[in-house]
Every structure is written in C-alpha cells, then in structure tokens.
Motif scaffolding. Structure first.
Motif, PDB file in Angstrom:
ATOM      1  N   VAL A 179      51.856  59.765  45.634  1.00 55.75           N
ATOM      2  CA  VAL A 179      51.104  58.363  44.915  1.00 55.75           C
ATOM      3  C   VAL A 179      52.111  57.343  44.889  1.00 55.75           C
ATOM      4  N   ALA A 180      53.309  57.498  44.340  1.00 60.39           N
ATOM      5  CA  ALA A 180      53.953  56.436  44.115  1.00 60.39           C
ATOM      6  C   ALA A 180      54.429  55.675  45.586  1.00 60.39           C
ATOM      7  N   THR A 181      54.607  56.312  46.638  1.00 61.91           N
ATOM      8  CA  THR A 181      54.735  55.866  47.919  1.00 61.91           C
ATOM      9  C   THR A 181      53.495  55.068  48.165  1.00 61.91           C
ATOM     10  N   VAL A 182      52.269  55.665  47.988  1.00 64.91           N
ATOM     11  CA  VAL A 182      51.234  54.816  48.376  1.00 64.91           C
ATOM     12  C   VAL A 182      51.228  53.675  47.573  1.00 64.91           C
ATOM     13  N   SER A 183      51.333  53.771  46.348  1.00 68.17           N
ATOM     14  CA  SER A 183      51.178  52.305  45.595  1.00 68.17           C
ATOM     15  C   SER A 183      52.085  51.269  46.170  1.00 68.17           C
ATOM     16  N   ARG A 184      53.452  51.597  46.614  1.00 65.90           N
ATOM     17  CA  ARG A 184      54.311  50.757  46.951  1.00 65.90           C
ATOM     18  C   ARG A 184      54.049  50.357  48.588  1.00 65.90           C
ATOM     19  N   ALA A 185      53.527  51.238  49.154  1.00 67.02           N
ATOM     20  CA  ALA A 185      53.294  50.729  50.481  1.00 67.02           C
ATOM     21  C   ALA A 185      52.139  49.785  50.463  1.00 67.02           C
ATOM     22  N   LEU A 186      50.937  50.072  49.470  1.00 65.33           N
ATOM     23  CA  LEU A 186      49.910  49.191  49.749  1.00 65.33           C
ATOM     24  C   LEU A 186      50.065  47.583  49.011  1.00 65.33           C
ATOM     25  N   ARG A 187      51.147  47.801  48.194  1.00 63.98           N
ATOM     26  CA  ARG A 187      51.352  46.615  47.395  1.00 63.98           C
ATOM     27  C   ARG A 187      52.582  45.710  48.222  1.00 63.98           C
ATOM     28  N   GLY A 188      52.946  46.185  49.248  1.00 65.04           N
ATOM     29  CA  GLY A 188      53.800  45.535  49.957  1.00 65.04           C
ATOM     30  C   GLY A 188      55.411  45.464  49.753  1.00 65.04           C
ATOM     31  N   LEU A 189      55.715  46.467  48.876  1.00 65.65           N
ATOM     32  CA  LEU A 189      57.047  46.570  48.104  1.00 65.65           C
ATOM     33  C   LEU A 189      57.900  46.816  49.399  1.00 65.65           C
ATOM     34  N   PRO A 190      59.050  46.222  49.326  1.00 66.09           N
ATOM     35  CA  PRO A 190      60.174  46.338  50.318  1.00 66.09           C
ATOM     36  C   PRO A 190      60.435  47.772  50.933  1.00 66.09           C
ATOM     37  N   SER A 191      60.923  48.729  49.935  1.00 61.84           N
ATOM     38  CA  SER A 191      61.375  49.878  50.073  1.00 61.84           C
ATOM     39  C   SER A 191      60.535  51.028  50.644  1.00 61.84           C
ATOM     40  N   VAL A 192      59.969  50.813  51.796  1.00 63.47           N
ATOM     41  CA  VAL A 192      58.929  51.566  52.383  1.00 63.47           C
ATOM     42  C   VAL A 192      59.187  51.596  53.820  1.00 63.47           C
ATOM     43  N   ALA A 193      59.353  52.820  54.455  1.00 62.14           N
ATOM     44  CA  ALA A 193      59.471  52.925  56.126  1.00 62.14           C
ATOM     45  C   ALA A 193      58.192  52.353  56.632  1.00 62.14           C
ATOM     46  N   PRO A 194      58.276  51.734  57.813  1.00 57.51           N
ATOM     47  CA  PRO A 194      57.415  51.092  58.492  1.00 57.51           C
ATOM     48  C   PRO A 194      56.150  52.225  58.867  1.00 57.51           C
ATOM     49  N   ALA A 195      56.936  53.202  59.246  1.00 56.53           N
ATOM     50  CA  ALA A 195      56.033  54.155  59.922  1.00 56.53           C
ATOM     51  C   ALA A 195      54.952  54.719  58.749  1.00 56.53           C
ATOM     52  N   THR A 196      55.663  54.990  57.823  1.00 61.02           N
ATOM     53  CA  THR A 196      54.923  55.629  56.480  1.00 61.02           C
ATOM     54  C   THR A 196      53.956  54.445  56.009  1.00 61.02           C
ATOM     55  N   ARG A 197      54.267  53.257  55.925  1.00 57.00           N
ATOM     56  CA  ARG A 197      53.463  52.241  55.252  1.00 57.00           C
ATOM     57  C   ARG A 197      52.187  52.048  56.272  1.00 57.00           C
ATOM     58  N   GLU A 198      52.352  52.241  57.656  1.00 54.63           N
ATOM     59  CA  GLU A 198      51.306  52.170  58.405  1.00 54.63           C
ATOM     60  C   GLU A 198      50.142  53.300  58.484  1.00 54.63           C
ATOM     61  N   LYS A 199      50.827  54.429  58.210  1.00 51.06           N
ATOM     62  CA  LYS A 199      50.128  55.826  57.971  1.00 51.06           C
ATOM     63  C   LYS A 199      49.403  55.489  56.596  1.00 51.06           C
ATOM     64  N   VAL A 200      49.934  55.020  55.722  1.00 51.53           N
ATOM     65  CA  VAL A 200      49.198  54.880  54.504  1.00 51.53           C
ATOM     66  C   VAL A 200      48.121  54.199  54.532  1.00 51.53           C
ATOM     67  N   GLU A 201      48.482  52.870  55.335  1.00 51.61           N
ATOM     68  CA  GLU A 201      47.455  51.838  55.279  1.00 51.61           C
ATOM     69  C   GLU A 201      46.275  52.290  56.095  1.00 51.61           C
ATOM     70  N   THR A 202      46.409  52.942  57.231  1.00 49.89           N
ATOM     71  CA  THR A 202      45.302  53.465  57.983  1.00 49.89           C
ATOM     72  C   THR A 202      44.353  54.378  57.217  1.00 49.89           C
ATOM     73  N   VAL A 203      45.148  55.448  56.473  1.00 52.90           N
ATOM     74  CA  VAL A 203      44.477  56.536  55.762  1.00 52.90           C
ATOM     75  C   VAL A 203      43.513  55.586  54.597  1.00 52.90           C
ATOM     76  N   ALA A 204      44.087  54.718  54.001  1.00 53.58           N
ATOM     77  CA  ALA A 204      43.604  53.831  52.812  1.00 53.58           C
ATOM     78  C   ALA A 204      42.458  53.173  53.245  1.00 53.58           C
ATOM     79  N   ARG A 205      42.543  52.928  54.578  1.00 48.85           N
ATOM     80  CA  ARG A 205      41.439  52.051  55.182  1.00 48.85           C
ATOM     81  C   ARG A 205      40.150  52.980  55.398  1.00 48.85           C
ATOM     82  N   GLU A 206      40.653  54.286  56.173  1.00 51.48           N
ATOM     83  CA  GLU A 206      39.627  55.096  56.398  1.00 51.48           C
ATOM     84  C   GLU A 206      38.733  55.690  55.064  1.00 51.48           C
ATOM     85  N   LEU A 207      39.640  55.872  53.992  1.00 51.10           N
ATOM     86  CA  LEU A 207      39.045  56.289  53.000  1.00 51.10           C
ATOM     87  C   LEU A 207      38.209  55.366  52.136  1.00 51.10           C
ATOM     88  N   ARG A 208      38.390  54.031  52.374  1.00 51.45           N
ATOM     89  CA  ARG A 208      37.703  52.877  51.795  1.00 51.45           C
ATOM     90  C   ARG A 208      38.318  52.759  50.525  1.00 51.45           C
TER      91      ARG A 208
END
Lengths: 337, 337
Positions: free
Chosen positions: B17-46
């Motif tokens: 969950v921490a990674t999700v939180s970081r990814a979605l808030r655009g915090l620096p320390s997140v791998a690009p691939a991870t971020r994209e993955k999280v964003e996609t999933v979040a969008r699908e799940l609305r």
DNA sequence: CTGTTAGCGCGTTCAA
DNA sequence: TTGAACGCGCTAACAG
C-alpha cells in the motif's frame, strides 16, 4: 492548532475513550454521573470531535452535493443558500459542484459522483441526466433529487414552466398585443436543458389558443444573460414588423431588453411591454412584470426530499410548487411613459 | 457505495500500500515501471483516495473558511465564487460560514474558529475582529486574511472606500448639485462595520472641499437593501428642501431610490440624479451610474494572500485594488427624461 | 527503490 | 455500565 483529542478528555475524566464517545453522543448506556463528568471535562478542555476521524471510523458521512450549471447567478445563489440552511440544520455538510457544459456534466455524473466517497445524496439543479446514469448512481447507494427540470425515476422539485409561460404570454395577449417576441433559448454552451423548451411551448400554446399565428422570426435565443437579452431585443426591434411586447424567460434577459428599449428611445410599456421570469430581487425596483417562482422553497423542498430518501421513504410524484404572475409597470396599460 | 481502497489497488498491482500511495502522489522514489503499473490498476479499479483518511493520517487539511456577513447578496456571491475558483485550483476545499449579527460573529471568532480542526486559513469578509481575537487565532496557527475593511495586523484586501465616495460625490457636485443626499448606514443588525463610515467620510470631505455645508438631515440609513433604499429616498424627497441628487453606498439602495423616484413621478436624472456603489450586474441595465469595484479580483487576491501566508511569506501592506467611476444615465446631464 | 511497522482520532464490537 | 481491542483508509518513519 493544538489539538485536544478524545484521549485527553478520557484521561482527564478518568474514564476510557469509549465512554467519552458514548457520553458525548448521548448514547443510552452511560451512568448520569459519568456523563456529566465527561461533559464538564470536555467543555473545560474545549474538546470538539474531529469530523474526519469520526466519519472515517463510523463510515457515515452526512454530506450532500449540490450540482448547478452556473455560479454567480441570482437564481442559483438563492437556491443553494436555501438548501444549505436546511442541510446545516439537519447536521449535513453541503458541497457545491459546478457543471456547466456537457463535458463538465458528464465528468460529474460519470466520474465524480460514481467515485465520490463520503457522499450520500445529490441535488441536481437543471442538470440533465439519462436513465443509465440514474441507474448507475442509485445502485451505488446515492440518493438523487432533481430541481428545475423533470427527471424520470427520481424525485423532482419544480414549477409548472409550461403553465407559467402560458399565463405570462396570455397576460400580454389580454393587453391587446398580437406581435409578441419570445426571448428564450439556452444558456451558452448548453444544448439539453428542457426548461427553455417548456416555456417556449407555453408561449406557443398561449398564442395559438388566442388565435394568433406563431411567427418563428419572433423567437430568439438570449442565452439567459443581460447582454444576450439586450442583443436579441435589439434584433427583434429591428424587424420590419417589430413586436410590441416581449416575453423573456428570465429576468436577466428582460432587464437586457429594457436596456435595449431605452437605448432605442422606446417607452416601456408605451411602445414595448415586457414580461420576465423569476422575480429577481431587482425586478421590483425596475418595475418589471414577471412570473414569480418560489426559489427558496424549491431548495428547501429538495433538501427535505433528500432527507426523506435517506430515511428510507420511497420517492413519489414530482413536487410542483406554485408560481404567480406579478404585474408591474412594464405591462401597465395605464402607464404610457 | 462500494468502496475500493488503497489495499485493493495494492493487491491487484502486486505491491504494498505504501508504494501505491507514493506512486499515485507522484513522489520521487518510485520506479517508472512500478508507477505505471500502479496507475493502470488504479484507473481500472476506479480508485480514488478517501480525502478524510488521507487528511487524518497526514495531519494536513487543505481547507479554508470564508466568513461573510450575509448570504444571497450579489457582492458576496461573486466574491465567494471567485475565492472558490482559486481555492479549488490550488487543491483547497472551501467552506462557507455566515456570521451576520454580533452574536454570530462572536460565535465564529471565539468558538468555531478556535476549535476548528482541519482548517488552515480564514478569509474574513467585512467581519470586524479585535486584536485579542486576532492574536488568539493566529497563535493557534490559523492564517487570517481580511477583505473589505481594514484589520490591524493581518493582510487586508480592499479598495479605497473614502476616495471612491469622494469621487462619486464630486461627480454630482460637478454636475451642479448642491443638495446631495447620502443613503448610507449599516446593514440591519450590524453596528461595527467601518466601510459605511469610510464612504460617509468621503462624501463629507467632497462636500466640504466644494464649499458645500454638510446637512445632517440629508444623511440617512438605508441598511443596504433595496427596500431600505426606497424608504429612505422617499423620506429624503419629502423634506422641505429635498435633495436634487442622491449618493447611495450600494447599488441595491440606489435601485430602491430609483423606484422611489418613479413612484413619486420624478424624472431621473432630470429631477433627481443618482449614483450607486459596486457596479452590480444589473446596474448597466438600469442605466445606473456607480462606482465599480473589482469584486472577483478581491476574492482572488485574498485567496492568493492566504496561499502565500501558508507558504510562509510574511504579511505586507494592505492590498488596495482600483475602483472606477462609471457614469451612466442616472447622472447624464444631456438626458432630461 | 520498496516493504514493514506505526500511528492519525475516532466509533464499534466484544467481554467483563 | 464500562473498558480493551480492533479497524476505518491512509501517510510517515524506518528498514532493507
């Protein structure tokens, strides 16, 4: 922002946080002495529960959304203000959402509301919505109330726009006018409001029932603004056979028409009679004849309907409030100036 | 209201969950691939974050309160609407609080605001506040901005009311008027607004600088309403030596005065010249001469000042916006009608 | 760069 | 009638 939490109160009162919570919310199972002790301490410490935390843990929300097409217009300001009064009195928070054009409308109905958290009701003021959208939202547990224009399947609070326009037009007919212009149409950027159409139908029906042929040339779009009313009035008065009376479906447009008449040197109502719609707060001061609609009452009724729905009451028929023709100087036959 | 939480997203994306939180808030320390993955999933799940939970844990609030004396008036509606626009754009929630009479004012300043949780700024529109109250609130960490009337010790956004009233009155003097009535005074139930006094002083100074004696009889209280303007105008016009011009310190009162003149059969500006204040949206349509003040700009400047304050910038001088005399028909010497 | 562990402040089970 | 424990959904601190 020093913050005094429920824990501070519990410690100071020598009880547990659970007891503080129960005591302060007036739940039954608390000893009178304990309750009094807790209340005293809470008051001394100036404790107030954090609404965020409390909503978070209770999963209740007590928040509603009011959606309007435009901000800053008198009608919507009055309406929102009356909804707010009832909502506050009932312990609800009200949030405002503006959805003017179709993109914003779609965004509201298909993104904001379906995903809205902590919202248990929505009042849609003059916001069109299709049955699929209604379904999606109600299935999510949202209570819906429409104000202004009728929506199938949900409680609607409105007036009889057709009848009101019929009366307004007939009022002009009764004064002897046979060329009556209609300043109607949609607000800028809208294409699917039904209210302008209903009022236009009332206008047409009134002419027909008086045996006056309907002239399409006399029906123009004033986009609900003062400037629009002024422009379209100017346009109508420039016709080969100009109207002797105008019916504007909002007081803003009627005011614009009065301005146009003055600029053209036309006397109102001598050369041009004018009727508006709404009974705007300035209508009286301008001497503008108009159709009064109960704005605040509609807001109150809408919020009440939402409270009823949250209370589990099924939705009934449309709630139709009374309108009233208010004849002032702009249609006063004794006044030729 | 089915709710998809951050945990659902984390599970679906195969991260914590921490990674999700970081990814979605655009915090620096997140791998690009991870971020994209999280964003996609979040969008699908609305998925949308719950603001309550997020504020609760972050201890940030991003909420401001706007306090106004009255609801439903054009000036305040415009102002609030412009504050709201800037607040929303900056990611702030705005809450509205109405504090009309002195009891409500005291309740706001000494109960609501000191106890308010999750609020980091307050915009006080025409709300008097003493130094003790300012101190109590700022010490609690609240940022304060005043709009309309000056308050010592906090940023104030306003216009030069004295100068504006001076100009308006001088405009009437220049047209040759020597008996000029002032429709001023306080809104119902208020006793400590400084703005009416400032405008009255401008009026008096203009008369004195023109060598016209000030007649107390010509200064009346119209309580800022249309009806009040109408009543007091009637009263002034019934004097043995009635005024030939009126300066009303709000357009509502000026509109009431126009109504009174019409009812008495007086021509405007022929028999009676009138100047208002605000440049209300209806002023143009009524042909009312008035002093325009930039309403929306004041709201925007106030919200900006709040953002600056939250940003740690020290408060500076009062921010004084420009006003402008708008001469229309009610003071048009060529127009005798 | 990521996961784990603690809370944020409160309401709500359960036992006691 | 009361209290301890848990969880609401999320962010923050620390490890790794």
């Amino acid at each position: 922002m020093t913050k005094v939490t429920i824990r501070d109160v519990a410690a100071a009162a020598g009880v547990s946080v659970a007891t503080v919570s129960r005591a302060l919310r007036g739940l039954p199972s608390v000893a009178p002495a304990t309750r009094e002790k807790v209340e005293t301490v809470a008051r001394e410490l100036r404790y107030v529960p954090d609404p965020y935390a409390s909503n978070l843990s209770s999963a209740t929300n007590d928040t509603i959304i009011v959606a309007i097409p435009f901000t800053g217009q008198w009608y919507y300001a009055q309406l929102v203000s009356s909804v707010e009064a009832v909502a506050t009195a009932a312990g609800y928070d009200m949030r405002l959402h503006v959805a003017g054009d179709d993109d914003q409308r779609r965004h509201l109905l298909e993104v904001v509301l379906p995903q809205a958290r902590r919202v248990d009701g929505v009042i849609l003021v003059d916001i069109p919505i299709d049955q699929g959208e209604v379904h999606q939202l109600t299935e999510r547990g949202l209570h819906l109330v429409a104000v202004g224009q009728h929506v199938d399947g949900i409680v609607t609070v409105r007036i009889d726009n057709y009848g009101a326009a019929f009366e307004a037009t007939t009022h002009l007919v009764d004064l002897g006018h046979r060329r009556i212009g209609l300043i109607g149409g949609m607000p800028d950027g809208r294409t699917e409001l039904s209210i302008p159409g209903e009022r236009e139908n009332g206008y047409i029906a009134a002419l027909e029932s008086a045996g006056i042929p309907v002239d399409e040339e006399l029906i123009v779009n004033g986009n609900f603004s003062i400037a629009g009313g002024c422009d379209t009035a100017r346009q109508l008065l420039a016709l080969d056979e100009p109207p002797t009376a105008l019916f504007a479906i909002s007081d803003e447009m009627a005011a614009g028409a009065m301005q146009a008449a003055r600029e053209l040197g036309l006397a109102v109502p001598g050369d041009l009679a004018i009727v508006g719609f709404d009974d705007h707060e300035f209508a009286g001061a301008m001497g503008l004849s108009t159709v009064r609609q109960p704005v605040a009452e509609q807001g109150e009724a809408a919020m009440q309907a939402l409270l009823d729905a949250a209370d589990g009451q099924p939705w009934g028929e449309d709630r139709i409030l009374e309108h009233e023709l208010v004849a002032r100087i702009t249609t006063d036959e004794r006044n030729g100036s």
